[in-house]
Scaffold this motif. Structure first.
Motif: not given
Length: 248
Positions: A122-144
């Motif tokens: 199960r992909f829960g709230d903690a995983h989603l928050r980790g995902w959001r933090l990754l995007r914030g830490a590395f920037g939107e350009a990191a997604l690709k």
């Protein structure tokens, strides 16, 4: 259903065209990111083909600082970077900013993949928050450059997990995992299904298969980016913005 992209084999052939240029900048780095206990260190050991990273057998993480090791795989030099739980839900913004300062000093200047590692289930709230933090830490350009890695998959391969996520997202398109898959698929020309790797049973044949799959996928992302990796400048800009936010 999510449309599957072209075969990875085609992308890997394209990646070979820029191989000499990539090697000139040092090893291609794969950075393992995710919450504590997600299987990052074990995944790193599979990629290295040896038990270089200490794996926790208890309730506390063994990885306290980022650590990097190099390996040659099928004629190419790779750097595998194991990290502590940067994106644990217990971290404050100040703690995250301080932890990421150490990361910048050890990683290769040619990051071809940021692997977000989560245990299968199960992909829960903690995983989603980790995902959001990754995007914030590395920037939107990191997604690709991001690969989604599911650990502890047993005998399941990507096809089985993709079928399962297709069923889930057909019934519940707003579920947390489907939200992440949509964001991941929207960041490049490939579908989210082609940005996913399953790591299964810790047996030699399966570990070799998982290792080859991730390195091949990292090479294909590099090819899609024209031989360029994740921009260190983007990381530094994201960090500067994060520091400003912390100070406010």
């Amino acid at each position: 259903r999510r449309r599957r992209g072209p075969s990875l084999c085609v992308a890997v052939v394209v990646a070979s065209l820029s191989l000499d240029h990539a090697l000139a900048r040092g090893p291609a780095a794969v950075v393992l990111l995710g919450p504590s206990g997600s299987g990052k260190s074990e995944t790193g050991n599979t990629l290295l083909g040896t038990d270089a990273f200490k794996v926790s057998g208890g309730l506390e993480s063994e990885t306290l600082m980022p650590s990097a090791r190099e390996v040659d795989f099928e004629g190419r030099a790779w750097q595998v970077v194991d990290t502590p739980g940067y994106f644990d839900t217990s971290r404050t913004p100040e703690e995250l900013a301080a932890a990421l300062e150490h990361f910048a000093g050890i990683v290769s200047d040619h990051i071809v993949a940021l692997a977000f590692v989560v245990p299968y289930g199960r992909f829960g709230d903690a995983h989603l928050r980790g995902w959001r933090l990754l995007r914030g830490a590395f920037g939107e350009a990191a997604l690709k450059h991001v690969i989604l890695v599911f650990t502890a998959c047993g005998t399941r391969t990507e096809d089985a997990v993709i079928e399962e996520t297709d069923r889930l997202c057909s019934k519940s398109p707003q579920s947390l995992l489907c939200t992440v898959l949509d964001e991941l698929g929207g960041a490049s020309n490939s579908s989210a299904a082609d940005r996913l790797v399953t790591f299964g049973a810790l047996e030699p044949e399966r570990r070799w298969r998982d290792r080859a799959r991730l390195f091949d996928l990292a090479a294909s992302l590099e090819a899609e980016a024209g031989g360029r990796g994740y921009d260190h400048g983007e990381f530094l800009r994201a960090q500067a913005q994060r520091r400003l936010m912390v100070q406010r």
